[in-house]
Design an enzyme around this catalytic site. Structure first.
Site, PDB file in Angstrom:
ATOM      1  N   GLY A  79       0.729  -1.245   0.000  1.00  0.00           N
ATOM      2  CA  GLY A  79      -0.013  -0.016  -0.050  1.00  0.00           C
ATOM      3  C   GLY A  79       0.586   1.194  -0.020  1.00  0.00           C
ATOM      4  O   GLY A  79       0.350   2.468   0.282  1.00  0.00           O
ATOM      5  N   ASP A 149       1.759  -1.088 -10.323  1.00  0.00           N
ATOM      6  CA  ASP A 149       3.127  -1.723 -10.076  1.00  0.00           C
ATOM      7  C   ASP A 149       3.080  -3.454  -9.965  1.00  0.00           C
ATOM      8  O   ASP A 149       3.801  -3.946  -9.095  1.00  0.00           O
ATOM      9  CB  ASP A 149       3.405  -1.200  -8.667  1.00  0.00           C
ATOM     10  N   LYS A 189       4.714  -0.497 -14.582  1.00  0.00           N
ATOM     11  CA  LYS A 189       6.116  -1.417 -14.498  1.00  0.00           C
ATOM     12  C   LYS A 189       6.159  -2.544 -15.481  1.00  0.00           C
ATOM     13  O   LYS A 189       5.238  -3.343 -15.521  1.00  0.00           O
ATOM     14  CB  LYS A 189       6.087  -1.913 -12.942  1.00  0.00           C
TER      15      LYS A 189
HETATM   16  C1  LIG Z   1       5.600  -4.967  -6.093  1.00  0.00           C
HETATM   17  S1  LIG Z   1       4.138  -5.111  -5.264  1.00  0.00           S
HETATM   18  C2  LIG Z   1       3.276  -3.897  -5.221  1.00  0.00           C
HETATM   19  C3  LIG Z   1       3.882  -2.737  -4.211  1.00  0.00           C
HETATM   20  C4  LIG Z   1       2.855  -1.373  -4.280  1.00  0.00           C
HETATM   21  N1  LIG Z   1       3.057  -0.645  -5.296  1.00  0.00           N
HETATM   22  C5  LIG Z   1       3.530  -0.643  -3.099  1.00  0.00           C
HETATM   23  O1  LIG Z   1       3.840   0.458  -3.077  1.00  0.00           O
HETATM   24  O2  LIG Z   1       3.247  -0.872  -1.707  1.00  0.00           O
HETATM   25  C6  LIG Z   1       3.080  -6.101  -6.525  1.00  0.00           C
HETATM   26  C7  LIG Z   1       1.847  -6.510  -6.053  1.00  0.00           C
HETATM   27  O3  LIG Z   1       1.234  -6.971  -7.537  1.00  0.00           O
HETATM   28  C8  LIG Z   1       0.077  -7.872  -7.036  1.00  0.00           C
HETATM   29  N2  LIG Z   1      -0.323  -8.553  -8.191  1.00  0.00           N
HETATM   30  C9  LIG Z   1       0.292  -9.542  -8.885  1.00  0.00           C
HETATM   31  N3  LIG Z   1      -0.946  -9.930  -9.899  1.00  0.00           N
HETATM   32  C10 LIG Z   1      -1.891  -9.142  -9.760  1.00  0.00           C
HETATM   33  C11 LIG Z   1      -3.242  -9.595 -10.449  1.00  0.00           C
HETATM   34  N4  LIG Z   1      -3.343 -10.248 -11.149  1.00  0.00           N
HETATM   35  N5  LIG Z   1      -4.236  -8.546  -9.590  1.00  0.00           N
HETATM   36  C12 LIG Z   1      -4.024  -7.832  -8.681  1.00  0.00           C
HETATM   37  N6  LIG Z   1      -2.725  -7.823  -8.058  1.00  0.00           N
HETATM   38  C13 LIG Z   1      -1.851  -8.384  -8.472  1.00  0.00           C
HETATM   39  C14 LIG Z   1       0.805  -8.685  -6.015  1.00  0.00           C
HETATM   40  O4  LIG Z   1       0.048  -9.427  -5.364  1.00  0.00           O
HETATM   41  C15 LIG Z   1       1.881  -7.767  -5.221  1.00  0.00           C
HETATM   42  O5  LIG Z   1       1.164  -7.406  -4.251  1.00  0.00           O
END
Ligand SMILES: C[S@@+](CC[C@H](N)C(=O)[O-])C[C@H]1O[C@@H](n2cnc3c(N)ncnc32)[C@H](O)[C@@H]1O
Length: 244
Positions: A79, A149, A189
């Site tokens: 988050g 992201d 990203k």
């Molecule tokens: C690098 S983290 C994001 C960090 C966030 N931007 C932050 O600053 O806290 C990537 C996220 O993408 C989510 N994710 C991956 N595939 C997804 C999907 N199909 N739908 C929703 N979320 C997804 C993962 O669960 C993960 O929590």
């Protein structure tokens, strides 16, 4: 030789090798976190993770956010980008003199409440249910900024993982075509590699400006790159949408 003995000996070796490798890489990870100035600052400044500094830097340089905007943050857990977006759009209404923004945050994982954000967690962005829910929460307004992201669980096979991310981002672009306001912004990203050039060509068709950005908080050894797409042209017809 007794085959049962051989099998259990091999299983023992594989298990221990796995544990040793796992132990070494988690030790390296802890050491790196310990030395990382962004991890320290995130703790001090109350950001949920160091990624906050990537978005803060991109926003400081390229001016994505203004108070009152509608922002959709995809792949938002834990988050920190949501925290940044809420703060910069005044989504919690902390400053009564400024217009109040709205941030909608989505993730497969649970997200602890962020003041000002509407959260759709434990949900796959690519599902129709999720996208319908985002549209419902947007209450007839198109988004000013769409962030992604998202990162799939890495298998370790770079080209395979990269392809999955390309496919996720193409779904973000497809969604944006219908849900982004004219002149709106998309920040996504990708992991540098196969499929990125094709996606860039699609972005060029949809936006007046497409820039590759690598904020300082993005680790040098990481293949991640961000595409900042600004000034959405809007689509008169769905022809380009079908090409995504
Ligand atoms: C690098 S983290 C994001 C960090 C966030 N931007 C932050 O600053 O806290 C990537 C996220 O993408 C989510 N994710 C991956 N595939 C997804 C999907 N199909 N739908 C929703 N979320 C997804 C993962 O669960 C993960 O929590």
């Amino acid at each position: 030789m007794n085959t049962t003995f051989l099998r259990s000996a091999c299983q023992f070796c594989i298990k221990n090798l796995g544990q040793r490798q796992k132990g070494t890489s988690s030790h390296k990870w802890i050491q790196r976190q310990h030395k990382d100035p962004y991890v320290k600052r995130a703790r001090e400044e109350n950001w949920r993770c160091r990624s906050a500094f990537k978005l803060l830097e991109i926003d400081d340089k390229h001016k994505l956010f203004t108070p009152g905007q509608l922002v959709i943050d995809i792949g938002a857990a834990p988050g920190s980008w949501t925290q940044v977006a809420c703060r910069r759009t005044n989504a919690a209404g902390s400053d009564a003199k400024l217009p109040k923004g709205k941030v909608i945050s989505i993730d497969l994982l649970p997200i602890v409440r962020v003041p000002g954000a509407q959260i759709i967690d434990c949900t796959d962005f690519t599902s129709l249910e999720c996208q319908d829910k985002i549209i419902e929460l947007s209450a007839g307004k198109k988004a000013d900024v769409i962030l992604s992201d998202m990162a799939p669980n890495a298998s370790g096979i770079k080209t395979f993982d990269g392809r999955i991310l390309v496919s996720l981002v193409s779904k973000v672009l497809k969604f944006s075509v219908n849900q982004l306001a004219v002149n709106g912004t998309v920040l996504v990203k990708l992991w540098h590699g196969a499929g990125c050039d094709e996606l860039e060509q699609v972005m060029d068709k949809l936006f007046d400006s497409v820039k590759l950005v690598k904020p300082q908080a993005s680790r040098d050894d990481s293949r991640e790159i961000y595409y900042l797409c600004q000034k959405f042209k809007g689509l008169e017809n769905s022809e380009d949408n079908n090409k995504i």
